[in-house]
Design a protein around this motif. Structure first.
Motif, short mmCIF file in Angstrom:
data_model
loop_
_atom_site.label_atom_id
_atom_site.label_comp_id
_atom_site.label_asym_id
_atom_site.label_seq_id
_atom_site.Cartn_x
_atom_site.Cartn_y
_atom_site.Cartn_z
N LYS A 41 0.84 -1.21 0.00
CA LYS A 41 0.00 0.00 0.00
C LYS A 41 0.87 1.25 0.00
O LYS A 41 1.88 1.33 0.70
CB LYS A 41 -0.90 0.03 1.25
CG LYS A 41 -2.03 -1.00 1.26
CD LYS A 41 -3.10 -0.73 0.23
CE LYS A 41 -4.01 0.43 0.62
NZ LYS A 41 -5.02 0.65 -0.48
N TYR A 42 0.45 2.26 -0.75
CA TYR A 42 1.13 3.55 -0.84
C TYR A 42 1.40 4.13 0.54
O TYR A 42 2.51 4.52 0.89
CB TYR A 42 0.24 4.49 -1.65
CG TYR A 42 0.81 5.85 -1.99
CD1 TYR A 42 1.30 6.10 -3.27
CD2 TYR A 42 0.81 6.90 -1.07
CE1 TYR A 42 1.78 7.36 -3.61
CE2 TYR A 42 1.30 8.15 -1.40
CZ TYR A 42 1.78 8.37 -2.68
OH TYR A 42 2.26 9.62 -3.01
N ALA A 46 2.36 0.43 -5.02
CA ALA A 46 1.99 1.75 -4.49
C ALA A 46 1.52 2.66 -5.62
O ALA A 46 0.57 3.43 -5.47
CB ALA A 46 3.18 2.37 -3.77
N ASN A 47 2.18 2.54 -6.77
CA ASN A 47 1.86 3.42 -7.90
C ASN A 47 0.60 3.01 -8.65
O ASN A 47 0.20 3.68 -9.59
CB ASN A 47 3.06 3.49 -8.85
CG ASN A 47 4.19 4.31 -8.25
OD1 ASN A 47 3.97 5.07 -7.31
ND2 ASN A 47 5.39 4.16 -8.79
N ARG A 48 -0.03 1.91 -8.21
CA ARG A 48 -1.34 1.52 -8.75
C ARG A 48 -2.35 1.36 -7.61
O ARG A 48 -3.34 0.63 -7.73
CB ARG A 48 -1.22 0.22 -9.55
CG ARG A 48 -0.59 0.45 -10.93
CD ARG A 48 -0.16 -0.86 -11.56
NE ARG A 48 0.40 -0.68 -12.90
CZ ARG A 48 1.59 -0.15 -13.15
NH1 ARG A 48 2.35 0.31 -12.18
NH2 ARG A 48 2.02 -0.05 -14.40
N ASP A 49 -2.09 2.06 -6.52
CA ASP A 49 -2.97 1.96 -5.35
C ASP A 49 -4.23 2.78 -5.60
O ASP A 49 -4.18 4.00 -5.77
CB ASP A 49 -2.21 2.47 -4.11
CG ASP A 49 -2.96 2.21 -2.82
OD1 ASP A 49 -4.21 2.12 -2.87
OD2 ASP A 49 -2.31 2.10 -1.77
N GLU A 50 -5.38 2.07 -5.59
CA GLU A 50 -6.68 2.70 -5.89
C GLU A 50 -7.02 3.82 -4.89
O GLU A 50 -7.81 4.70 -5.21
CB GLU A 50 -7.79 1.65 -5.87
CG GLU A 50 -7.68 0.56 -6.93
CD GLU A 50 -6.67 -0.54 -6.59
OE1 GLU A 50 -5.98 -0.45 -5.55
OE2 GLU A 50 -6.57 -1.48 -7.39
N TYR A 109 -5.08 1.62 -13.34
CA TYR A 109 -4.56 0.78 -14.43
C TYR A 109 -4.77 1.44 -15.79
O TYR A 109 -4.55 0.83 -16.82
CB TYR A 109 -5.19 -0.62 -14.37
CG TYR A 109 -4.67 -1.38 -13.17
CD1 TYR A 109 -3.49 -2.13 -13.26
CD2 TYR A 109 -5.31 -1.31 -11.94
CE1 TYR A 109 -2.98 -2.80 -12.16
CE2 TYR A 109 -4.81 -1.97 -10.82
CZ TYR A 109 -3.65 -2.73 -10.95
OH TYR A 109 -3.13 -3.37 -9.85
N ARG A 110 -5.21 2.70 -15.78
CA ARG A 110 -5.33 3.46 -17.02
C ARG A 110 -4.08 4.31 -17.18
O ARG A 110 -3.71 5.07 -16.29
CB ARG A 110 -6.57 4.36 -16.94
CG ARG A 110 -6.96 5.01 -18.25
CD ARG A 110 -8.25 5.80 -18.03
NE ARG A 110 -8.03 7.22 -18.25
CZ ARG A 110 -7.92 7.78 -19.47
NH1 ARG A 110 -8.04 7.03 -20.54
NH2 ARG A 110 -7.71 9.06 -19.60
#
Lengths: 64, 431
Positions: B54-55, B347-351, B358-359
């Protein structure tokens, strides 16, 4: 809340100045300067917290 | 029939195959959603470790460099203490980190050492170098301009960061290919392609990786011993080895070992990661033709595009830290002595931080990714990486707007570096 910049950590990325120009200014030596001595006005606290969070070197201290 | 669901307990991230085959994003997503502070059990040789996905948790750890230290190793889980005796010198060296450079140094010494060189890496210093970076970029592109196709990694992406860091280190141009080769041995040691000192039938093992890294390190240190010998006689202006030879920390000169480790770190860190961001950046732009076209038509989008390329590629898969005391995190207890691995692509794809993570979106704002880490060990070369990416894509897309990736990129076998070894491209040659 007071704000301090740890000068030995700051490397002049300028994120703080961009986020909160009322509080921070990048000096000629690439170290950020805090423009407000003493307690921050309440309305700037959120901006200070955002700058604290974003600082790449985590060089900002918030003193409650 | 659908494939059985992967449980967090099935996931072992200490497997370079997951990263070479690009399965890691899915595995990281499962951990981030279901077990964000995940205990990865020990292997036969390697330690167990916590996977942090997690970020917010990576921020928490990075802000506490005294609690989560770097001096026990920054890459991978490390080797079990009881196995060290059975393995040879190479493994012991790797585990101990050898002489420390700033990347494996803790406060308070870390900051003092870093301050010897960091004025050369500030945004101001980087901006002053921009014309030179643009000149080098166009020299590189001149060499491929008439060809119409090339290996983008070898002929373009690797060449710019290599030239910039070698220039700052005063490495002569004839030695740049050697620096490239040795960097690959050290940072790509687990990939059989770079294990050229190992007999072919023994390549691909953990031991082959350790020996390859050690050989690369030793050869590089030997090379810089020669450079330092030269600079003692002939100091140079604006030359990092000269600066380090003259520098003092707490009133003491650095030892030769300190300086050699510093030089080694600057060379490898300065050329491998930016190379992969450039290659990965072109790959993802070609996978999104509409966004590539938008960037060709409006280069003013470049600043946000570079940040999105950094978020998307996350050139380092992880950094490792070791806890110095017990710490509670999301209900788990990280014990003193435990290794934690912070997985940056996760972390860089943490919603919770990035909407629709993912876009790929070259206009994404804000984009406070952690591709460079954060805090005490924030990437020293971040300014150069950003500038090299910006100038490279400005010039590349200006001169070769129809450049296309025409075959599958060959990915590096590594849990540490998000590497691309080869990537064939085609473009309309300049006349």
């Amino acid at each position: 809340m007071k704000v301090r910049v740890k000068a030995d950590m700051c490397e002049g990325h300028g994120k703080c100045e961009k986020t909160a120009p009322e509080i921070f200014k990048l000096g000629d030596d690439d170290v950020s300067i805090v423009l407000i001595e003493g307690d921050l006005p309440k309305e700037l606290e959120e901006k200070a917290e955002r700058a604290y969070r974003l600082c790449p070197r985590q060089a900002i201290e918030l003193i409650p | 029939m659908t494939a059985p669901a992967i449980e967090p307990s099935d996931i072992n991230l200490n497997n370079p195959g997951h990263f070479q085959r690009e399965e890691f994003h899915e595995l990281l997503r499962i951990l981030r959603h279901r077990d964000p502070v995940h205990w990865n059990p020990p292997g036969e040789v390697s330690n167990g470790f916590w996977s942090i996905t997690k970020y917010e948790d990576i921020l928490f750890i990075s802000r506490r460099p005294e609690t989560f230290i770097s001096s026990k190793g920054i890459a991978g889980p490390g080797i079990k203490p009881e196995k060290l005796a059975e393995l040879d010198f190479a493994a012991q060296q790797q585990n101990a980190g050898g002489n420390a450079s700033i990347i494996t140094m803790d406060p308070p010494r870390h900051v003092k050492m870093r301050r010897l060189v960091n004025k050369g890496f500030t945004p101001r210093a980087v901006n002053a170098m921009e014309p030179e970076i643009r000149r080098i970029t166009n020299e590189i592109l001149d060499r491929i301009a008439g060809k119409g196709e090339c290996d983008f990694v070898l002929e373009v992406a690797s060449q710019l960061p290599l030239a910039v860091i070698c220039g700052m280190m005063g490495v002569e141009q004839e030695d740049w290919p050697l620096m490239f080769e040795l960097t690959n041995k050290v940072l790509g040691s687990g990939d059989p392609e770079y294990q050229t000192d190992i007999p072919e039938e023994e390549r691909g093992t953990g031991q082959a990786a350790r020996l390859t890294a050690m050989k690369g390190l030793q050869t590089m240190l030997e090379y810089f011993r020669g450079v330092l010998e030269d600079r003692r006689q002939h100091p140079r202006e604006n030359d990092l080895p000269t600066i380090l030879l003259e520098a003092e920390v707490d009133g003491e000169k650095l030892t030769e070992g300190d300086i050699l480790q510093f030089c080694f770190l600057l060379i490898v860190a300065g050329n491998e990661t930016t190379r992969n961001a450039i290659s990965g950046g072109l790959q993802v732009l070609c996978q999104h033709p509409d966004q590539k076209r938008a960037l060709v038509e409006d280069p003013s989008l470049m600043d946000t595009a570079v940040e999105e390329i950094l978020r998307w590629t996350s050139p380092l898969h992880h950094m490792a830290r070791t806890a110095t005391q017990d710490v509670e995190l999301r209900g788990k207890t990280i014990r003193a002595g435990d290794r934690v691995l912070m997985w940056y692509p996760s972390a860089n794809r943490d919603e919770d931080v990035f909407p629709d993570p993912y876009r790929f979106d070259i206009r994404r704002t804000p984009n406070d990714h952690l591709a460079f880490g954060i805090g005490e060990h924030f990437c020293l070369g971040a300014g150069f990486a950003r500038k090299e990416l910006k100038v490279m894509f400005e010039e590349l897309l200006r001169r070769f707007p129809d450049i296309e990736v025409v075959g599958p990129p060959e990915r590096l076998r590594s849990t540490f570096i998000n590497g691309i070894k080869h990537m064939p491209v085609r473009f309309t040659p300049e006349r």
